[in-house]
Design an enzyme around this catalytic site. Structure first.
Site, short mmCIF file in Angstrom:
data_model
loop_
_atom_site.label_atom_id
_atom_site.label_comp_id
_atom_site.label_asym_id
_atom_site.label_seq_id
_atom_site.Cartn_x
_atom_site.Cartn_y
_atom_site.Cartn_z
N ASP A 79 11.96 -57.06 -86.13
CA ASP A 79 12.80 -58.35 -87.44
C ASP A 79 12.99 -56.95 -88.23
O ASP A 79 12.12 -56.65 -88.77
CB ASP A 79 12.22 -59.56 -87.36
CG ASP A 79 12.89 -60.67 -88.49
OD1 ASP A 79 14.10 -60.47 -88.80
OD2 ASP A 79 11.86 -61.08 -89.52
N ASP B 148 14.16 -58.59 -92.62
CA ASP B 148 12.73 -58.73 -93.87
C ASP B 148 11.33 -59.96 -92.94
O ASP B 148 11.63 -60.04 -91.88
CB ASP B 148 13.54 -60.19 -93.67
CG ASP B 148 14.91 -58.86 -94.86
OD1 ASP B 148 15.52 -59.32 -95.97
OD2 ASP B 148 16.23 -59.17 -93.32
N ASP C 227 7.82 -62.00 -87.80
CA ASP C 227 6.99 -62.70 -88.64
C ASP C 227 7.18 -64.14 -89.03
O ASP C 227 7.61 -65.36 -90.14
CB ASP C 227 7.22 -62.17 -90.02
CG ASP C 227 8.77 -62.44 -90.86
OD1 ASP C 227 9.93 -62.62 -90.47
OD2 ASP C 227 8.37 -63.03 -92.24
#
Length: 221
Positions: free
Chosen positions: A11, A13, A171
């Site tokens: 991922d 960001d 995250d």
């Protein structure tokens, strides 16, 4: 790890790049134009993974999400972000080491993100990662975004690898759901933008790590 790895996908960001400083700076600057005081960094940071809509909700909770004022603020926020999205954003400390190790081992790495391509490409170029990233899949490229597995299937197809022998690192719970739905090995990281009260251990990832050092150790074990 003992598993043969064909590719590692991240991922963007909050997993690969710490983009929060630029979002914090831009949202607080927008609040200032509206006569509002700056918010604490942690308040904005927790909303980064949820996108611009969520950050405007945090910054301007008095406006309904479908109101003209909210829409105008969101567009202004995005316009300002596009002009300075790489001023303070950086790879999380230690991740350069991991990327270099993967490259030395001949393992391609790429990005699957819900961040629009116009911002993702500009960010990678600004951080000099665009020529190193083997594949970039954004919402523009698919009909269904994470947690649907479609973006991960597309990334693996572009790389010519199998999902079963690839890893997805994220995250947010939607990252892990997407990776699990694609039958990939999933790693939840706790150093990103975790909302207060959430626990990465609850996301049913194959592995959980709290630090970049633990993530590096995983790939070297």
């Amino acid at each position: 790890m003992s598993q043969h790895i064909e590719a590692v996908l991240f991922d963007l960001d909050g997993t690969l790049v710490d983009t929060a400083p630029d979002f914090i700076r831009i949202l607080n600057a927008l609040r200032q134009t509206q006569g509002k005081p700056a918010l604490e960094n942690a308040v904005i940071r927790a909303a980064v993974s949820a996108g611009a809509r969520a950050m405007i909700q945090v910054g301007f909770p008095e406006h309904a999400v479908d109101s003209p004022e909210f829409i105008q603020l969101r567009q202004q926020f995005l316009d300002n972000y596009g002009l300075g999205l790489d001023q303070e954003s950086r790879l999380f400390d230690g991740l350069e080491t991991l990327l270099s190790q993967l490259e030395q081992r001949g393992i391609p790495w790429g990005i699957v993100t819900n961040k629009p391509r116009v911002y993702s490409e500009a960010l990678l170029k600004g951080l000099h990662l665009d020529q190193r990233c083997a594949v970039l899949v954004c919402p523009d490229d698919v009909s269904r975004t994470k947690p649907d597995p479609e973006p991960l299937y597309l990334a693996c197809k572009k790389l010519g690898v199998t999902t079963e022998n690839s890893v997805y690192v994220g995250d947010h719970i939607r990252d892990i759901q997407a990776g699990n739905n694609a039958n990939m090995t999933t790693i939840a990281v706790g150093f990103g933008y975790i909302v207060a009260g959430e626990h990465i251990e609850d996301w049913q990832a194959d592995h959980c790590v709290q630090t970049v050092a633990e993530l590096i150790h995983f790939f070297n074990s």
